[in-house]
Design a protein around this motif. Structure first.
Motif, mmCIF file in Angstrom:
data_model
loop_
_atom_site.group_PDB
_atom_site.id
_atom_site.type_symbol
_atom_site.label_atom_id
_atom_site.label_comp_id
_atom_site.label_asym_id
_atom_site.label_seq_id
_atom_site.Cartn_x
_atom_site.Cartn_y
_atom_site.Cartn_z
ATOM 1 N N SER A 59 0.822 -1.207 0.000
ATOM 2 C CA SER A 59 0.000 0.000 0.000
ATOM 3 C C SER A 59 0.857 1.259 0.000
ATOM 4 C CB SER A 59 -0.941 0.005 1.204
ATOM 5 O OG SER A 59 -0.214 -0.088 2.410
ATOM 6 N N THR A 87 -5.989 -3.897 -2.986
ATOM 7 C CA THR A 87 -5.100 -2.751 -3.112
ATOM 8 C C THR A 87 -5.219 -2.272 -4.555
ATOM 9 O OG1 THR A 87 -3.589 -3.775 -1.534
ATOM 10 C CG2 THR A 87 -2.727 -1.936 -2.827
ATOM 11 N N ILE A 100 -6.604 1.472 -0.726
ATOM 12 C CA ILE A 100 -7.059 0.125 -0.375
ATOM 13 C C ILE A 100 -8.571 0.164 -0.197
ATOM 14 C CG2 ILE A 100 -4.868 -0.625 0.626
ATOM 15 C CD1 ILE A 100 -6.062 -0.089 3.406
#
Length: 107
Positions: A59, A87, A100
């Protein structure tokens, strides 16, 4: 954070999102004072780990110079379940973090 979340949710399902910059070893179940166990003891689960459909894409990318899992979606075990975690990665970084997303279902 957990005390505030508990006071605001008043027994209803709770969702907590955020960026948690800490060493991955602190998320291990072996560290009883680490954030992973603190969240579990508060009955909050990690959507990335618990979702039926999930990924392990980073992320945090620091504009393509690093690769870390630091952004999380936690949800209360009482009242919610995670169906899917994703993601979102584009062709080029739009930020230092990839967005996300979790699909959470009421039980």
């Amino acid at each position: 954070i957990l005390e505030k979340a508990a006071s605001l949710s008043k027994g209803r399902p709770c969702i907590l999102t955020g960026t948690f910059f800490c060493k991955p070893s602190l998320w291990s179940d072996k560290d009883k004072n680490g954030p992973g166990n603190i969240f579990k003891s508060s009955r909050l689960l990690d959507a990335r780990q618990m979702a039926l459909g999930t990924d392990s894409k980073p992320s945090f990318t620091a504009w393509g110079t690093e690769s870390k899992l630091v952004d999380y979606i936690f949800y209360s075990v009482d009242g919610l379940s995670a169906n899917q975690f994703r993601t979102i990665v584009g062709p080029e970084p739009l930020s230092s973090h990839n967005p996300i997303r979790a699909n959470l279902l009421f039980k």
